[in-house]
Scaffold this active site. Structure first.
Site, PDB file in Angstrom:
ATOM      1  N   CYS A   1      -2.287  -3.112   5.715  1.00 33.19           N
ATOM      2  CA  CYS A   1      -1.749  -2.521   6.940  1.00 33.19           C
ATOM      3  C   CYS A   1      -1.907  -1.009   6.824  1.00 33.19           C
ATOM      4  O   CYS A   1      -1.683  -0.435   5.741  1.00 33.19           O
ATOM      5  CB  CYS A   1      -0.291  -2.903   7.136  1.00 33.19           C
ATOM      6  SG  CYS A   1      -0.116  -4.680   7.378  1.00 33.19           S
TER       7      CYS A   1
ATOM      8  N   CYS B   1       0.951   1.255   5.266  1.00 32.41           N
ATOM      9  CA  CYS B   1       1.729   0.731   4.132  1.00 32.41           C
ATOM     10  C   CYS B   1       1.111   1.124   2.791  1.00 32.41           C
ATOM     11  O   CYS B   1      -0.079   0.929   2.564  1.00 32.41           O
ATOM     12  CB  CYS B   1       1.825  -0.784   4.235  1.00 32.41           C
ATOM     13  SG  CYS B   1       2.607  -1.552   2.807  1.00 32.41           S
TER      14      CYS B   1
ATOM     15  N   CYS C   1      15.712  -6.162  -2.444  1.00 33.21           N
ATOM     16  CA  CYS C   1      14.392  -6.253  -1.818  1.00 33.21           C
ATOM     17  C   CYS C   1      13.414  -6.757  -2.885  1.00 33.21           C
ATOM     18  O   CYS C   1      13.171  -6.091  -3.887  1.00 33.21           O
ATOM     19  CB  CYS C   1      14.011  -4.863  -1.308  1.00 33.21           C
ATOM     20  SG  CYS C   1      12.444  -4.827  -0.467  1.00 33.21           S
TER      21      CYS C   1
ATOM     22  N   CYS D   1      11.334   1.369   2.313  1.00 32.20           N
ATOM     23  CA  CYS D   1      10.425   0.378   2.893  1.00 32.20           C
ATOM     24  C   CYS D   1       8.975   0.818   2.892  1.00 32.20           C
ATOM     25  O   CYS D   1       8.650   1.892   3.360  1.00 32.20           O
ATOM     26  CB  CYS D   1      10.826   0.183   4.339  1.00 32.20           C
ATOM     27  SG  CYS D   1      11.265  -1.466   4.682  1.00 32.20           S
TER      28      CYS D   1
ATOM     29  N   GLU E   1       7.565  -4.070  -8.280  1.00 29.73           N
ATOM     30  CA  GLU E   1       8.832  -3.360  -8.091  1.00 29.73           C
ATOM     31  C   GLU E   1       9.841  -4.179  -7.300  1.00 29.73           C
ATOM     32  O   GLU E   1       9.480  -5.029  -6.512  1.00 29.73           O
ATOM     33  CB  GLU E   1       8.578  -2.022  -7.381  1.00 29.73           C
ATOM     34  CG  GLU E   1       7.808  -1.072  -8.262  1.00 29.73           C
ATOM     35  CD  GLU E   1       7.537   0.281  -7.616  1.00 29.73           C
ATOM     36  OE1 GLU E   1       7.113   1.186  -8.328  1.00 29.73           O
ATOM     37  OE2 GLU E   1       7.756   0.416  -6.392  1.00 29.73           O
TER      38      GLU E   1
ATOM     39  N   CYS F   1      -1.130  -6.217  -2.351  1.00 30.28           N
ATOM     40  CA  CYS F   1      -1.212  -7.030  -1.135  1.00 30.28           C
ATOM     41  C   CYS F   1      -2.634  -6.974  -0.614  1.00 30.28           C
ATOM     42  O   CYS F   1      -3.270  -5.929  -0.671  1.00 30.28           O
ATOM     43  CB  CYS F   1      -0.250  -6.483  -0.074  1.00 30.28           C
ATOM     44  SG  CYS F   1      -0.167  -7.508   1.416  1.00 30.28           S
TER      45      CYS F   1
HETATM   46  N1  SAH Z   1       4.287  -8.115   3.739  1.00 31.53           N
HETATM   47  C1  SAH Z   1       5.494  -8.368   4.442  1.00 31.53           C
HETATM   48  C2  SAH Z   1       6.728  -7.921   3.688  1.00 31.53           C
HETATM   49  C3  SAH Z   1       6.695  -6.610   2.933  1.00 31.53           C
HETATM   50  S1  SAH Z   1       6.668  -5.117   3.840  1.00 31.53           S
HETATM   51  C4  SAH Z   1       5.444  -7.715   5.806  1.00 31.53           C
HETATM   52  O1  SAH Z   1       4.533  -6.935   6.059  1.00 31.53           O
HETATM   53  O2  SAH Z   1       6.297  -8.044   6.618  1.00 31.53           O
HETATM   54  C5  SAH Z   1       8.327  -4.934   4.490  1.00 31.53           C
HETATM   55  C6  SAH Z   1       8.397  -4.104   5.787  1.00 31.53           C
HETATM   56  O3  SAH Z   1       8.119  -2.712   5.539  1.00 31.53           O
HETATM   57  C7  SAH Z   1       7.378  -4.559   6.819  1.00 31.53           C
HETATM   58  O4  SAH Z   1       7.961  -4.609   8.103  1.00 31.53           O
HETATM   59  C8  SAH Z   1       6.368  -3.433   6.744  1.00 31.53           C
HETATM   60  O5  SAH Z   1       5.592  -3.366   7.901  1.00 31.53           O
HETATM   61  C9  SAH Z   1       7.241  -2.236   6.533  1.00 31.53           C
HETATM   62  N2  SAH Z   1       6.536  -1.041   6.055  1.00 31.53           N
HETATM   63  C10 SAH Z   1       5.405  -0.981   5.329  1.00 31.53           C
HETATM   64  N3  SAH Z   1       5.076   0.305   5.071  1.00 31.53           N
HETATM   65  C11 SAH Z   1       6.021   1.078   5.643  1.00 31.53           C
HETATM   66  C12 SAH Z   1       6.243   2.479   5.695  1.00 31.53           C
HETATM   67  N4  SAH Z   1       5.432   3.317   5.085  1.00 31.53           N
HETATM   68  N5  SAH Z   1       7.323   2.931   6.369  1.00 31.53           N
HETATM   69  C13 SAH Z   1       8.194   2.049   6.953  1.00 31.53           C
HETATM   70  N6  SAH Z   1       8.036   0.719   6.916  1.00 31.53           N
HETATM   71  C14 SAH Z   1       6.962   0.227   6.278  1.00 31.53           C
HETATM   72 FE1  SF4 Z   2       1.019  -6.173   2.915  1.00 36.42          FE
HETATM   73 FE2  SF4 Z   2       2.195  -3.833   3.381  1.00 36.42          FE
HETATM   74 FE3  SF4 Z   2       1.027  -5.157   5.384  1.00 36.42          FE
HETATM   75 FE4  SF4 Z   2       3.297  -6.108   4.342  1.00 36.42          FE
HETATM   76  S1  SF4 Z   2       3.049  -4.177   5.413  1.00 36.42           S
HETATM   77  S2  SF4 Z   2       1.428  -7.276   4.815  1.00 36.42           S
HETATM   78  S3  SF4 Z   2       3.026  -5.514   2.161  1.00 36.42           S
HETATM   79  S4  SF4 Z   2       0.000  -4.293   3.554  1.00 36.42           S
END
Ligand code: SAH
Ligand code: SF4
Length: 411
Positions: free
Chosen positions: A158, A161, A147, A386, A134, A154
């Site tokens: 996290c 996420c 974006c 995000c 996406e 991934c």
């Molecule tokens: N993998 C990279 C880039 C993609 S995520 C990273 O983790 O930085 C982009 C941003 O969205 C990151 O700061 C991530 O921590 C945040 N993010 C992920 N899940 C989220 C959520 N459910 N609500 C708000 N931010 C989130």
């Molecule tokens: Fe991967 Fe989501 Fe963690 Fe970014 S925030 S490193 S996309 S699992």
């Protein structure tokens, strides 16, 4: 919610083809391209491809320049359009290559103007099922931010996420990353000859904040961003490109040296114990090491600050104590702090902090001298905000998640 069930709202937008959202195309109907696309190749790689189809050495440089202009300035989607190239040469190119971008399988337009595209990618060996990724466009008054994704899924899991719950399928190629920018320009009618009164571009900024960890796909991300920033082509300046990482320390320095874009760090916690839980990669690269890499980031200065992203999770990381420690930790780093309200997704146990709490946190940081904008969630109605990006694919079982996490740790 499946993408094709979401209602889109295009009220108030002119009825041009770009404003009529695309319906989702069935995966079964996907026909992978049979010839390779030239999108995403460096000038040297383009020249090598031309050599292979018999273009004389004396002609190659000029042909590469012409192709570059048609692909990245004009956005040509066929060789036929490239009228400054001889008809014969165009036929030759057509026989061997394409200038195809990822196929747009669906498009959703949010009531706030945010657009999300589901893109279909050919699989590596062209026999497997296609993969999906996406990409989101967020219009604001003074800019338009795209974006972009770097991986299908991934590996990093996290805890908060949505993308992390998806089975990692593969890294994107440089062409598929550049292709996302090109799809956005195609769909927004945003190439150079767009008929607008002042010729302003819609896509002005790029953030590598879609699906995936860009620094676990370093080479392709680097090659793609160098093309996106090339000022004889797409020409989006490095200062308007931000790469967000969860903290792959060894590749942070390389990002500064080899790509030279703005850096964002997904910090989210100020104590290792909590960060180990929220961002499991922290067990490999703890906070102190991560911040040292930021101190050493080539090109960081007060005019080019590093962004620290901090997702606000109710009762988890949002106390005043956390804010104080955050300010203390960032001392000496040219930083700005971006507070992100947590975007919930189906099945998560986290909640977003109360607004009052977010304001207090933000006020403390502001008084300590940091700009601390709270990121307004955009495109929530189409799950485009995000951390919500996740194409339809099986959820990982607990055991698979553990195995992937272990794999990522030993990389
Ligand atoms: N993998 C990279 C880039 C993609 S995520 C990273 O983790 O930085 C982009 C941003 O969205 C990151 O700061 C991530 O921590 C945040 N993010 C992920 N899940 C989220 C959520 N459910 N609500 C708000 N931010 C989130
Ligand atoms: Fe991967 Fe989501 Fe963690 Fe970014 S925030 S490193 S996309 S699992």
């Amino acid at each position: 919610m499946a993408m094709n069930e979401v209602r889109t709202d295009t009220a108030g937008l002119p009825d041009t083809p770009a404003n009529v959202p695309l319906e989702k195309v069935a995966l079964e109907s996907y026909v992978p391209p049979t010839r390779p696309s030239l999108i995403g190749l460096s000038r040297e790689q383009l020249a090598a491809n031309l050599a292979e189809i018999g273009v004389a050495p004396a002609q190659r440089k000029m042909r590469v320049q012409q192709l570059w202009h048609w692909m990245y300035v004009r956005g040509a989607s066929t060789f036929e359009e490239m009228t400054s190239i001889s008809r014969e040469m165009r036929k030759d190119l057509e026989q061997h290559f394409t200038v195809a971008r990822p196929e747009v399988a669906a498009e959703q337009i949010s009531s706030d103007g945010t657009r999300k595209w589901l893109l279909r990618l050919a699989s590596g060996d062209r026999t497997e099922k296609a993969h999906e990724v996406e990409c989101v466009y967020i219009p604001e008054t003074d800019r338009g931010t795209l974006c972009v994704s770097s991986q299908v899924g991934c590996t990093l899991n996290c805890a908060f996420c949505h993308t992390g719950t998806q089975r990692l399928v593969r890294n994107l190629t440089a062409g598929e990353i550049v292709g996302q920018v090109m799809v956005a320009r195609d769909r927004l009618n945003d190439w150079i000859d767009r008929e607008t009164p002042n010729g302003n571009r819609l896509v002005t900024n790029i953030v590598m904040m879609g699906m995936g960890e860009p620094l676990y796909n370093f080479d392709a991300v680097r090659d793609a961003l160098l093309i996106v920033a090339d000022n004889e082509g797409i020409g989006i300046s490095r200062r308007r490109i931000t790469l967000s990482t969860s903290g792959v320390v060894p590749n942070i320095k390389r990002t500064g040296e080899e790509i030279g874009v703005m850096l964002a760090i997904s910090l989210h916690a100020v104590r290792d114990e909590l960060r180990n839980e929220l961002v499991p990669l922290n067990r490999k690269y703890p906070i102190a090491e991560l911040l040292q890499a930021c101190r050493d980031y080539p090109g960081a200065s007060n005019a080019r600050r590093i962004t620290f992203e901090y997702v606000m999770l109710k009762g988890v990381n949002d106390s005043l104590q956390d804010a104080k420690l955050l300010v203390k930790l960032l001392k000496g780093i040219p930083a700005k702090i971006n507070l992100i309200p947590f975007n919930p997704w189906p099945g998560t146990t986290y909640e977003c902090s109360d607004w009052e709490r977010i304001e207090k946190f933000s006020e403390y940081i502001f008084n300590a001298g940091y700009s601390s904008p709270v990121r307004t969630p955009r495109g929530r109605d189409i799950l485009a905000a995000c951390g919500q990006l996740k194409s339809e694919s099986e959820k990982l079982s607990a055991r698979e998640r553990q195995a992937l996490r272990a794999m990522a740790m030993t990389d």
